[in-house]
Design a protein around this motif. Structure first.
Motif, PDB file in Angstrom:
ATOM      1  N   LYS A   1       0.862  -1.191   0.000  1.00 22.12           N
ATOM      2  CA  LYS A   1       0.000   0.000   0.000  1.00 22.12           C
ATOM      3  C   LYS A   1       0.895   1.236   0.000  1.00 22.12           C
ATOM      4  O   LYS A   1       1.562   1.523   0.992  1.00 22.12           O
ATOM      5  CB  LYS A   1      -0.885  -0.005   1.249  1.00 22.12           C
ATOM      6  CG  LYS A   1      -1.783   1.212   1.376  1.00 22.12           C
ATOM      7  CD  LYS A   1      -2.532   1.178   2.706  1.00 22.12           C
ATOM      8  CE  LYS A   1      -3.408   2.401   2.878  1.00 22.12           C
ATOM      9  NZ  LYS A   1      -3.990   2.473   4.213  1.00 22.12           N
ATOM     10  N   GLY A   2       0.914   1.956  -1.109  1.00 21.58           N
ATOM     11  CA  GLY A   2       1.797   3.116  -1.239  1.00 21.58           C
ATOM     12  C   GLY A   2       3.016   2.747  -2.058  1.00 21.58           C
ATOM     13  O   GLY A   2       3.474   1.591  -2.033  1.00 21.58           O
TER      14      GLY A   2
ATOM     15  N   ALA B   1       9.014   6.352  -0.951  1.00 19.44           N
ATOM     16  CA  ALA B   1      10.393   5.939  -0.699  1.00 19.44           C
ATOM     17  C   ALA B   1      10.468   4.698   0.197  1.00 19.44           C
ATOM     18  O   ALA B   1      11.314   3.820  -0.023  1.00 19.44           O
ATOM     19  CB  ALA B   1      11.141   7.097  -0.043  1.00 19.44           C
ATOM     20  N   THR B   2       9.582   4.609   1.193  1.00 16.18           N
ATOM     21  CA  THR B   2       9.692   3.462   2.122  1.00 16.18           C
ATOM     22  C   THR B   2       9.271   2.176   1.424  1.00 16.18           C
ATOM     23  O   THR B   2       9.926   1.134   1.587  1.00 16.18           O
ATOM     24  CB  THR B   2       8.863   3.681   3.403  1.00 16.18           C
ATOM     25  OG1 THR B   2       7.503   3.949   3.059  1.00 16.18           O
ATOM     26  CG2 THR B   2       9.415   4.826   4.227  1.00 16.18           C
TER      27      THR B   2
ATOM     28  N   ASP C   1      -0.545   2.883  -5.706  1.00 21.87           N
ATOM     29  CA  ASP C   1      -0.437   4.251  -5.180  1.00 21.87           C
ATOM     30  C   ASP C   1      -1.490   5.161  -5.814  1.00 21.87           C
ATOM     31  O   ASP C   1      -1.770   5.054  -7.005  1.00 21.87           O
ATOM     32  CB  ASP C   1       0.956   4.840  -5.413  1.00 21.87           C
ATOM     33  CG  ASP C   1       1.269   5.955  -4.418  1.00 21.87           C
ATOM     34  OD1 ASP C   1       2.226   5.801  -3.644  1.00 21.87           O
ATOM     35  OD2 ASP C   1       0.537   6.973  -4.381  1.00 21.87           O
ATOM     36  N   ARG C   2      -2.007   6.051  -4.996  1.00 22.05           N
ATOM     37  CA  ARG C   2      -2.975   7.032  -5.517  1.00 22.05           C
ATOM     38  C   ARG C   2      -2.306   8.000  -6.479  1.00 22.05           C
ATOM     39  O   ARG C   2      -2.962   8.583  -7.335  1.00 22.05           O
ATOM     40  CB  ARG C   2      -3.562   7.842  -4.359  1.00 22.05           C
ATOM     41  CG  ARG C   2      -4.499   7.030  -3.488  1.00 22.05           C
ATOM     42  CD  ARG C   2      -5.129   7.939  -2.453  1.00 22.05           C
ATOM     43  NE  ARG C   2      -6.036   7.217  -1.609  1.00 22.05           N
ATOM     44  CZ  ARG C   2      -6.031   7.264  -0.292  1.00 22.05           C
ATOM     45  NH1 ARG C   2      -5.158   8.026   0.338  1.00 22.05           N
ATOM     46  NH2 ARG C   2      -6.902   6.578   0.401  1.00 22.05           N
ATOM     47  N   ARG C   3      -1.012   8.218  -6.303  1.00 25.30           N
ATOM     48  CA  ARG C   3      -0.314   9.144  -7.203  1.00 25.30           C
ATOM     49  C   ARG C   3      -0.073   8.487  -8.567  1.00 25.30           C
ATOM     50  O   ARG C   3      -0.170   7.278  -8.707  1.00 25.30           O
ATOM     51  CB  ARG C   3       1.008   9.585  -6.583  1.00 25.30           C
ATOM     52  CG  ARG C   3       0.829  10.597  -5.453  1.00 25.30           C
ATOM     53  CD  ARG C   3       2.161  11.182  -5.047  1.00 25.30           C
ATOM     54  NE  ARG C   3       2.019  12.392  -4.253  1.00 25.30           N
ATOM     55  CZ  ARG C   3       1.990  12.429  -2.924  1.00 25.30           C
ATOM     56  NH1 ARG C   3       2.092  11.314  -2.216  1.00 25.30           N
ATOM     57  NH2 ARG C   3       1.864  13.580  -2.289  1.00 25.30           N
TER      58      ARG C   3
ATOM     59  N   GLY D   1       6.173   8.684  -4.218  1.00 23.61           N
ATOM     60  CA  GLY D   1       5.367   9.336  -3.177  1.00 23.61           C
ATOM     61  C   GLY D   1       5.412  10.853  -3.252  1.00 23.61           C
ATOM     62  O   GLY D   1       5.337  11.441  -4.347  1.00 23.61           O
ATOM     63  N   HIS D   2       5.575  11.491  -2.088  1.00 23.51           N
ATOM     64  CA  HIS D   2       5.439  12.955  -2.017  1.00 23.51           C
ATOM     65  C   HIS D   2       6.504  13.688  -2.834  1.00 23.51           C
ATOM     66  O   HIS D   2       6.332  14.868  -3.164  1.00 23.51           O
ATOM     67  CB  HIS D   2       5.474  13.445  -0.565  1.00 23.51           C
ATOM     68  CG  HIS D   2       6.835  13.383   0.055  1.00 23.51           C
ATOM     69  ND1 HIS D   2       7.757  14.396  -0.094  1.00 23.51           N
ATOM     70  CD2 HIS D   2       7.432  12.436   0.808  1.00 23.51           C
ATOM     71  CE1 HIS D   2       8.861  14.070   0.555  1.00 23.51           C
ATOM     72  NE2 HIS D   2       8.694  12.877   1.110  1.00 23.51           N
ATOM     73  N   TRP D   3       7.597  13.016  -3.179  1.00 23.62           N
ATOM     74  CA  TRP D   3       8.641  13.710  -3.955  1.00 23.62           C
ATOM     75  C   TRP D   3       8.107  14.180  -5.298  1.00 23.62           C
ATOM     76  O   TRP D   3       8.630  15.123  -5.890  1.00 23.62           O
ATOM     77  CB  TRP D   3       9.872  12.813  -4.143  1.00 23.62           C
ATOM     78  CG  TRP D   3      10.611  12.607  -2.852  1.00 23.62           C
ATOM     79  CD1 TRP D   3      10.627  11.459  -2.096  1.00 23.62           C
ATOM     80  CD2 TRP D   3      11.386  13.568  -2.138  1.00 23.62           C
ATOM     81  NE1 TRP D   3      11.379  11.662  -0.957  1.00 23.62           N
ATOM     82  CE2 TRP D   3      11.859  12.942  -0.955  1.00 23.62           C
ATOM     83  CE3 TRP D   3      11.736  14.906  -2.373  1.00 23.62           C
ATOM     84  CZ2 TRP D   3      12.664  13.603  -0.020  1.00 23.62           C
ATOM     85  CZ3 TRP D   3      12.535  15.565  -1.438  1.00 23.62           C
ATOM     86  CH2 TRP D   3      12.990  14.918  -0.284  1.00 23.62           C
TER      87      TRP D   3
ATOM     88  N   HIS E   1      17.625  16.842   3.076  1.00 27.10           N
ATOM     89  CA  HIS E   1      18.284  17.481   4.223  1.00 27.10           C
ATOM     90  C   HIS E   1      19.594  16.774   4.514  1.00 27.10           C
ATOM     91  O   HIS E   1      20.434  17.271   5.219  1.00 27.10           O
ATOM     92  CB  HIS E   1      17.457  17.347   5.504  1.00 27.10           C
ATOM     93  CG  HIS E   1      16.049  17.788   5.381  1.00 27.10           C
ATOM     94  ND1 HIS E   1      15.193  17.810   6.449  1.00 27.10           N
ATOM     95  CD2 HIS E   1      15.361  18.242   4.325  1.00 27.10           C
ATOM     96  CE1 HIS E   1      14.019  18.240   6.044  1.00 27.10           C
ATOM     97  NE2 HIS E   1      14.095  18.504   4.761  1.00 27.10           N
ATOM     98  N   GLN E   2      19.686  15.560   4.051  1.00 27.62           N
ATOM     99  CA  GLN E   2      20.838  14.715   4.376  1.00 27.62           C
ATOM    100  C   GLN E   2      21.587  14.394   3.087  1.00 27.62           C
ATOM    101  O   GLN E   2      21.024  14.542   2.006  1.00 27.62           O
ATOM    102  CB  GLN E   2      20.342  13.424   4.998  1.00 27.62           C
ATOM    103  CG  GLN E   2      19.478  12.621   4.025  1.00 27.62           C
ATOM    104  CD  GLN E   2      19.265  11.199   4.481  1.00 27.62           C
ATOM    105  OE1 GLN E   2      18.460  10.941   5.337  1.00 27.62           O
ATOM    106  NE2 GLN E   2      20.020  10.284   3.892  1.00 27.62           N
TER     107      GLN E   2
ATOM    108  N   TYR F   1      20.597   8.109   0.992  1.00 29.64           N
ATOM    109  CA  TYR F   1      19.141   8.179   0.848  1.00 29.64           C
ATOM    110  C   TYR F   1      18.725   7.347  -0.361  1.00 29.64           C
ATOM    111  O   TYR F   1      19.481   7.181  -1.316  1.00 29.64           O
ATOM    112  CB  TYR F   1      18.671   9.626   0.657  1.00 29.64           C
ATOM    113  CG  TYR F   1      17.158   9.746   0.735  1.00 29.64           C
ATOM    114  CD1 TYR F   1      16.508   9.748   1.961  1.00 29.64           C
ATOM    115  CD2 TYR F   1      16.381   9.802  -0.428  1.00 29.64           C
ATOM    116  CE1 TYR F   1      15.121   9.817   2.035  1.00 29.64           C
ATOM    117  CE2 TYR F   1      15.001   9.871  -0.357  1.00 29.64           C
ATOM    118  CZ  TYR F   1      14.373   9.882   0.881  1.00 29.64           C
ATOM    119  OH  TYR F   1      13.003   9.939   0.949  1.00 29.64           O
TER     120      TYR F   1
ATOM    121  N   LEU G   1      -5.714   1.265  -2.556  1.00 27.51           N
ATOM    122  CA  LEU G   1      -5.941  -0.027  -1.926  1.00 27.51           C
ATOM    123  C   LEU G   1      -7.256   0.038  -1.173  1.00 27.51           C
ATOM    124  O   LEU G   1      -7.500   0.966  -0.404  1.00 27.51           O
ATOM    125  CB  LEU G   1      -4.802  -0.341  -0.952  1.00 27.51           C
ATOM    126  CG  LEU G   1      -4.993  -1.701  -0.313  1.00 27.51           C
ATOM    127  CD1 LEU G   1      -4.354  -2.770  -1.170  1.00 27.51           C
ATOM    128  CD2 LEU G   1      -4.452  -1.741   1.082  1.00 27.51           C
TER     129      LEU G   1
ATOM    130  N   THR H   1       4.483   6.880   7.519  1.00 30.82           N
ATOM    131  CA  THR H   1       5.056   8.190   7.864  1.00 30.82           C
ATOM    132  C   THR H   1       4.010   9.310   7.746  1.00 30.82           C
ATOM    133  O   THR H   1       4.223  10.403   8.250  1.00 30.82           O
ATOM    134  CB  THR H   1       6.254   8.548   6.953  1.00 30.82           C
ATOM    135  OG1 THR H   1       5.823   8.482   5.600  1.00 30.82           O
ATOM    136  CG2 THR H   1       7.427   7.624   7.167  1.00 30.82           C
TER     137      THR H   1
END
Ligand SMILES: Cc1cc2nc3c(=O)[nH]c(=O)nc-3n(C[C@H](O)[C@H](O)[C@H](O)COP(=O)(O)OP(=O)(O)OC[C@H]3O[C@@H](n4cnc5c(N)ncnc54)[C@H](O)[C@@H]3O)c2cc1C
Length: 483
Positions: free
Chosen positions: A10-11, A14-15, A35-37, A42-44, A54-55, A60, A116, A150
């Protein structure tokens, strides 16, 4: 007719991808990702144009594929430190991974613009197309993987908790690059990394500091990126910094003292030396960026915004007059979702279900990859569970200390299993393990730092327990507020 798979995910952020990536390498299982997108990552896919990780990119993404080129930036706020991928680079990385590795394996299918149907753990699942509405049942042979833990919230898609009068221009940072020219003033709302990025972007593109108003509901403690760099070149700052942090954890007499010592050690920074921060979302900046941010004199500290009209802004603790020629930038999406925190109490592994919780604080993709490895290699959930206490995003220093303890306990459990310890140290997503493993037996100064780190770990855990127990009784909370 039913679709069939070993793992239904589901989704597809990144994870999800970090989990499936490891499982593809270490099992022969088959996967369906939903995924709905419209695209993986995901959000990226909806990130604002000037966002960067940030890292360092170096740790990553997913375990099997490098992100970036391990370059050191020579210009900008991040100069001297390892490169930070832009949002476009991160999204492209996930798109390529899906096309070239996942789909090419013949063992993965991806259903974009679909959702889903079925409560995770219920055992009855279907995929519904968001375009046609058609629903296909899915038979899951092994487990449903919930990769939405998340609960990432971003300004482009969140629901605002304040109102805006007709005629006022209030935009997510996604629109800032296009709409910024021509305004007399800018008001950036929010105290997290997105707001920091928006203020930095405005300054870097020539907006005069006095044209910017920054609404800070709370002041944040900020982490120093110079102390979060993998590789031996950065050993003293980064691993030495962690050793110092554990020594502080081990000896601080109060939460306030702990914060001050973290600041003195250069691990934490604040926007204004005279304002005591009460928020810790792990936003990461460099000293150069902080210097720029400190150029903003017009900071509004009256709580959260409630309403904006052409001439004034109403906040929780007062009102301020506003210029009608102001562009408002909404950076108020909450990184911390209370549902996510509540869900942190639910286990990672259950019969027929995996929840991709963060097992190491602020390292969601490392955590998902590790969960994939545990799923692939361990005999049963009874063996997996002691290695998987969930952490979550933090809101305050107090939260941070609580999840640090979980973090340390998880790390100790992993270290006790040689196979797992070696896997972690070889994994590109592990920020510091690989660096520590590179220290040779005859490197006395670095061995001394590692020795300090190990010696401080047990006392740190003990003292954090004492400090957070004090907090539960409200004693430390009172001290911090009074400061
Ligand atoms: C601006 C920003 C910068 C960041 N920088 C870093 C960084 O430098 N390092 C770091 O480690 N982390 C960073 N993060 C944290 C980041 O959120 C994680 O790294 C990671 O991208 C989260 O991925 P995810 O898969 O958990 O969530 P998401 O990207 O939110 O993916 C979850 C997906 O699930 C889908 N979904 C939800 N419900 C359903 C359903 N019922 N059916 C189908 N699909 C569904 C959603 O559409 C979504 O695409 C940053 C976050 C932000 C917002």
């Amino acid at each position: 007719m039913s679709l069939q798979t070993d793992y239904l995910v589901k989704g597809c952020g990144a994870t999800a991808m970090a989990f499936v990536d490891v499982m593809l390498q270490e099992t022969d299982a088959r996967f369906i990702l939903v995924d709905r997108r419209a695209a993986p990552g995901g959000h990226w896919n909806d990130a604002y144009p000037f966002v960067r990780l940030h890292q360092p990119s170096a740790c990553y993404g997913v375990a099997s594929r490098a992100l970036g080129h391990d370059r050191t930036d020579s210009t900008g706020f991040n100069q001297g430190l390892l490169e930070l991928a832009s949002g476009l680079e991160v999204a492209d990385y996930f798109h390529q991974l899906m096309r070239d590795t996942f789909l090419a394996s013949g063992r993965v299918s991806f259903h974009p613009l679909s959702e889903l149907v079925g409560e995770p753990g219920s055992g009855t699942y279907a995929i519904r197309s968001l375009l046609s509405g058609a629903t296909q049942p899915v038979e899951v042979r092994r487990r449903l993987v919930d990769a939405t833990m998340t609960h990432t919230s971003i300004p482009l898609t969140h629901t605002r908790k304040f109102t805006v009068a007709d005629g006022v221009s209030c935009v997510p940072p996604n629109d800032l690059t296009r709409l910024a020219p021509g305004w007399k003033r800018y008001t950036v709302m929010g105290a997290g990394k997105t707001a920091i990025d928006s203020v930095s972007w405005l300054l870097a593109h020539g907006a005069p500091p006095d044209s910017i108003t920054w609404v800070l509901p709370r002041d944040p403690w900020l982490s120093n990126r110079a102390q979060m760099q993998p590789g031996l070149d950065h050993f003293d700052q980064s691993i030495g910094g962690i050793a110092r942090q554990y020594e502080i954890f081990a000896t601080a007499g109060s939460v306030r003292e702990l914060c001050l010592q973290m600041e003195a050690a250069g691990r934490w920074m604040r926007l204004d030396p005279d304002v005591w921060p009460t928020m810790y979302h792990a936003a990461t900046v460099t000293r150069l960026e902080l210097e720029q941010l400190r150029r903003i004199g017009n900071k509004v500290r009256l709580g959260r915004v409630q309403h904006i009209d052409m001439h004034r802004m109403r906040l929780e603790r007062g009102e301020v007059a506003c210029d009608p020629e102001t562009l408002y930038v909404d950076c108020t999406a909450r990184a911390l979702d209370h549902a996510a925190q509540a869900a942190a109490g639910q286990p990672v592994f259950e019969d027929g279900l995996i929840r991709l919780h963060m097992l190491r604080i602020y390292q969601p993709t490392f955590s998902a990859a590790l969960i994939g490895h545990l799923e692939a290699t361990m005999a049963d959930d009874a063996a997996r569970r002691p290695l998987c206490q969930p952490t979550h995003m933090t809101d305050t220093v107090e939260d941070y200390l609580q999840v640090q303890m979980v973090n340390m306990r998880n790390q100790a459990a992993w270290n006790a299993l040689p196979e797992l310890r070696n896997w972690i140290r070889a994994c590109r997503l592990d920020m510091f393990g690989r660096t520590m493993a590179q220290v040779t037996a005859d490197d006395a100064p670095r061995r001394e730092v590692l020795g300090r780190l190990m010696a401080a770990t047990g006392p740190a855990l003990q003292n954090l327990q004492r400090l957070t127990a004090g907090l539960a009784e409200g004693r430390e909370a009172a001290t911090a507020t009074a400061a």
